[in-house]
Structure formats: structure tokens, C-alpha cells
Design a protein around this motif. Structure first.
Motif, PDB file in Angstrom:
ATOM      1  N   MET A   1      42.965  28.152  33.556  1.00  0.00           N
ATOM      2  CA  MET A   1      41.738  28.892  32.760  1.00  0.00           C
ATOM      3  C   MET A   1      41.529  28.213  31.352  1.00  0.00           C
ATOM      4  O   MET A   1      40.432  28.546  30.767  1.00  0.00           O
ATOM      5  CB  MET A   1      42.017  30.260  32.533  1.00  0.00           C
TER       6      MET A   1
ATOM      7  N   THR B   1      40.722  44.219  30.106  1.00  0.00           N
ATOM      8  CA  THR B   1      39.441  43.313  30.022  1.00  0.00           C
ATOM      9  C   THR B   1      39.322  42.898  28.592  1.00  0.00           C
ATOM     10  O   THR B   1      39.157  43.727  27.818  1.00  0.00           O
ATOM     11  CB  THR B   1      37.922  43.959  30.339  1.00  0.00           C
TER      12      THR B   1
ATOM     13  N   GLY C   1      43.238  35.609  32.120  1.00  0.00           N
ATOM     14  CA  GLY C   1      42.323  35.016  33.330  1.00  0.00           C
ATOM     15  C   GLY C   1      42.802  35.078  34.510  1.00  0.00           C
ATOM     16  O   GLY C   1      43.309  34.021  35.086  1.00  0.00           O
ATOM     17  N   CYS C   2      43.192  36.301  34.965  1.00  0.00           N
ATOM     18  CA  CYS C   2      43.971  36.435  36.062  1.00  0.00           C
ATOM     19  C   CYS C   2      43.001  36.283  37.370  1.00  0.00           C
ATOM     20  O   CYS C   2      43.654  36.141  38.452  1.00  0.00           O
ATOM     21  CB  CYS C   2      44.670  37.874  36.184  1.00  0.00           C
ATOM     22  N   GLY C   3      41.871  36.029  37.284  1.00  0.00           N
ATOM     23  CA  GLY C   3      41.146  35.831  38.318  1.00  0.00           C
ATOM     24  C   GLY C   3      41.361  37.050  39.435  1.00  0.00           C
ATOM     25  O   GLY C   3      41.224  38.088  39.080  1.00  0.00           O
TER      26      GLY C   3
ATOM     27  N   ASP D   1      41.380  39.877  32.156  1.00  0.00           N
ATOM     28  CA  ASP D   1      40.324  38.758  32.416  1.00  0.00           C
ATOM     29  C   ASP D   1      39.101  39.163  31.776  1.00  0.00           C
ATOM     30  O   ASP D   1      38.794  40.414  30.917  1.00  0.00           O
ATOM     31  CB  ASP D   1      39.896  38.817  33.879  1.00  0.00           C
TER      32      ASP D   1
ATOM     33  N   SER E   1      36.154  39.267  32.555  1.00  0.00           N
ATOM     34  CA  SER E   1      34.917  39.711  33.383  1.00  0.00           C
ATOM     35  C   SER E   1      35.469  41.030  33.770  1.00  0.00           C
ATOM     36  O   SER E   1      36.448  41.518  34.533  1.00  0.00           O
ATOM     37  CB  SER E   1      34.801  39.011  34.512  1.00  0.00           C
TER      38      SER E   1
END
Length: 401
Positions: free
Chosen positions: A254, A233, A185-187, A209, A211
């Protein structure tokens, strides 16, 4: 008498190369209101309105509905948000270009297959259909980038602790040479972008992530050298690495989004080497409570989801969830608070939350601005912060039993 720098609807439409009917339609849809309305009802627009029109037309060109555009651009009525908006628009265009390149490649591959085999490869056709229906992912990516930027910016502008959040978390990581690190979840990769000059030699870092769009965005960041960083991903409940692959796993704000935290922790333990460490940040029940109180005074129906996330995994609940998996678990608080002197970044933060606020603010945005302005009354708006990290150490023999 007309003010200098103001244009009538007809002049504005002509200069923007659109019809007067379109200008009036955007006015009725509350997308582009005139900057001034005379006593006789004449509508006038300014150069600033051209900026907003540009954004509307760009998002319309990319396939967004007017409802989507209204939701995505409401906060950009203020000059304060313009620079950030343009950066996000650039990223959105870059995503669109990459998608079109994929479509072009798929069409070329399909044409070659037909020419060579004299038949249609239906798997290629289905892939092409998938690639040409990715507008919803663009909207999601635009919103995610905008929301993350808004939340980070409020803390960066008004935190009382001179050591920022990301340098503080970085310090807790205890990195050393030749380390293998995974961030789930590195954003937008702020943890690393703000600490690039502090990375030890020989370190390898995987930024992940769920996303695709977020990973595409992070991959484009200057400074994240492929000699140090890998980009993946995946869903963190199914980490695609072998056992004992990492010395450190990081989950920055996260875990409370995960539907099955136990499954994620099982995966974290599996990919950590014996004695490896897990660092996960979260916050407590008092975190940002003044913002929740503020919006409820405006409309008691508003619920900012961020205020509930600590119940999933927070300062008060995290230890009990972590201790079955780790030999050592300790909590360290980041000592900080916010003193906000401007309503714009505060409103931007509120609109970035994952709750129902847009449902009750969208149609009353000007009224909400006035309400926040009155509540601040030219004084500092104090906001409590109660965030920190759990520092966890894996049992030395956890993966060998």
C-alpha cells in the motif's frame, strides 16, 4: 429450428417481467447481448442471461448509471466470475442497508429536534443530505472489493510456491503474546483471515483503511473477533494514536499508493515503541511483466498502473526511502511465479488494474477474450513474480530524543 433452452426476446421479457423494449435497449447498450441470433435476425436468450439481467437490474435499483453498470459487469459475462459477483452484490446490499439505516436515524433525530425545539437544526439537515448522496461511495466500494478479489484469486489459483503470500507475510511478522499491532491499508483483511488459527494469546490488532466501505466490509467478516481486532478509518499520513502505541506496524502493498510516503513513515515511527518493527511489502520492476507485455500487444496504448507503482515505492527504491527512519532495513524476496492455464482469471486480473485498460477493452471485450485465448494457445502462461517485504527496526531511542 430453435435450440432447447433458448427463449425469444418476447418470452425472455415476459419471464423476466420487463418489456421487450427494455430487452432491446440493453442489447443496444451492450449490457445484455442475446446468446444466439438466427440467420433471420431472431434473438434468443438462455437461463444464463437471466443471471446477468438480475445483476443489471440490481445495480440499476441501487442507483448506478448504465455506463457504470457496463463497466462493473463486463467481466461477469463468464461463468467463472459468477460466484464472486454474487458475493460482491451481497456486500453491496449490506452497505446499502447500513446507509439506509443511517438515513432513517437522521430523519428520526431531525423530527425529534423539530418537535422539541419547534425549529430546524440545519446541521442535522446537512448530515441527512450527505447520507442520501452516497451512491458514488457504493460504486467505489464495489469496484475496490471486486478488484482486490480478482488480484488475490489469480495468485491463489496459480502460484507455484506452496506457501501462500499471506501465510509467508504472517510468518515475517514474528508475532508474540500480548503484542500491539497496527495494519495500515488492511484491504479485505486476508492477512488475518488466512491465519486466524496462528494468532498468539493476548494480542490486539487494529485494522485500518482510508475507505469507510472497506472497513465496514471487514468488520462483517466472521472470525475477526472484537476481542482481538479493532477497526478504524483514517489516512495513514495522520495516524490517530499516541506515541509508542504499537509493537509492530504493517503496510501490505500500500505504500506505493501514498502521495507523501515520508509523511506516512514519520507517523509510523511516532506510533511505534522504541525498538518496534515496521513490515512493508512491495514488488520490483519485473513483477507481472508478462501481463503488461500481453495487453500492449493487444493495444499499445494500454498502461496498467500497477507496472509503474514500483517507481513510487518498490524493491529498487524502498531501501533509500526507509533507511532515514529506521536503524535496520533489510529486503526478503518471496520466491514464486505463476503458471496460468485458463484465460478467465487472467482477464479478470487485467480488468482489476488501476490503469486505462477499460478504455480500450470495454468496447472490444469479445475480441480481447479471443486474443488472450490465442496467445495462450492451450499452454501454460508463465508470469514472473518479484514481490517481497522490507523488514525495518526502529531506533531504540527514536521517540525519546
Amino acid at each position: 429450428m430453435r435450440k432447447k433452452g433458448y427463449y425469444s426476446s418476447g418470452e425472455f421479457a415476459k419471464m423476466a417481467h420487463i418489456s421487450v423494449r427494455t430487452v432491446r435497449y440493453y442489447d443496444k447498450q451492450n449490457l445484455l447481448k442475446p446468446s444466439c441470433v438466427s440467420e433471420s435476425g431472431m434473438r434468443f436468450y438462455t437461463d444464463q442471461d437471466f443471471v446477468r439481467l438480475q445483476q443489471i437490474l440490481l445495480l440499476k435499483y441501487l442507483g448506478f448509471s448504465l455506463r457504470d453498470i457496463r463497466e462493473l459487469t463486463i467481466r461477469d459475462m463468464d461463468d467463472h466470475f459468477l460466484a464472486n459477483s454474487l458475493k460482491l452484490q451481497k456486500k453491496l446490499i449490506q452497505d446499502k442497508v447500513e446507509q439506509l439505516q443511517l438515513v432513517e436515524q437522521a430523519i428520526g433525530n431531525m423530527a425529534q429536534t423539530i418537535q422539541r425545539d419547534q425549529k430546524i437544526d440545519w446541521s442535522d439537515m446537512l448530515e441527512l443530505i450527505h447520507l442520501t448522496s452516497m451512491e458514488s461511495s457504493l460504486k467505489g466500494q464495489y469496484q475496490n472489493s471486486s478488484n482486490i478479489s480478482a488480484r488475490i484469486r489469480l495468485h491463489r489459483l496459480y502460484s507455484k510456491n506452496p506457501q501462500g503470500w499471506f501465510p509467508w507475510v504472517f510468518e515475517k511478522c514474528g508475532l508474540h503474546e500480548n503484542m500491539r499491532v497496527l495494519e495500515i491499508g488492511c484491504g479485505d483483511a486476508s492477512l488475518w483471515l488466512e491465519n486466524l488459527d496462528r494468532l498468539p494469546s493476548g494480542i490486539r490488532i487494529v485494522l485500518s483503511d482510508i475507505s469507510d466501505g472497506m472497513i465496514r466490509e471487514v468488520r462483517r467478516e466472521e472470525g475477526l473477533s472484537p476481542e482481538i481486532f479493532d477497526f478504524k478509518t483514517f489516512d495513514c499520513s495522520e495516524i490517530p494514536y499516541e506515541e509508542d502505541a504499537f509493537d509492530l506496524v504493517i503496510a501490505n502493498h500500500m505504500l506505493f499508493y501514498c502521495p507523501d510516503i515520508s509523511a506516512v513513515l514519520t507517523q509510523v515511527c511516532r506510533v511505534l515503541r522504541p525498538g518496534g518493527r515496521f513490515i512493508c511489502s512491495t514488488y520490483g520492476a519485473l513483477h507481472m511483466k508478462e501481463i503488461s507485455d500481453l495487453v500492449r500487444q493487444f493495444d499499445e496504448r494500454i498502461v496498467l498502473s500497477a507496472e509503474q507503482l514500483y517507481k513510487n515505492f518498490g524493491k529498487e527504491t524502498g531501501y533509500d526511502q526507509l533507511i532515514p527512519f529506521f536503524e535496520e532495513v533489510s529486503w526478503q524476496l518471496y520466491e514464486d511465479s505463476l503458471e496460468v492455464d485458463s484465460k478467465e482469471p487472467l482477464i479478470e486480473y487485467i480488468l482489476s488494474c488501476h490503469g486505462n485498460q477499460n478504455q480500450y477493452i470495454l468496447d472490444r471485450y469479445a475480441k480481447f477474450q479471443l486474443f488472450v485465448d490465442q496467445m495462450m494457445k492451450d499452454k501454460l502462461f508463465h508470469i514472473t513474480k518479484e514481490a517481497g517485504v522490507f523488514l525495518c527496526k526502529l531506533h531504540k531511542n527514536i521517540n525519546s530524543t
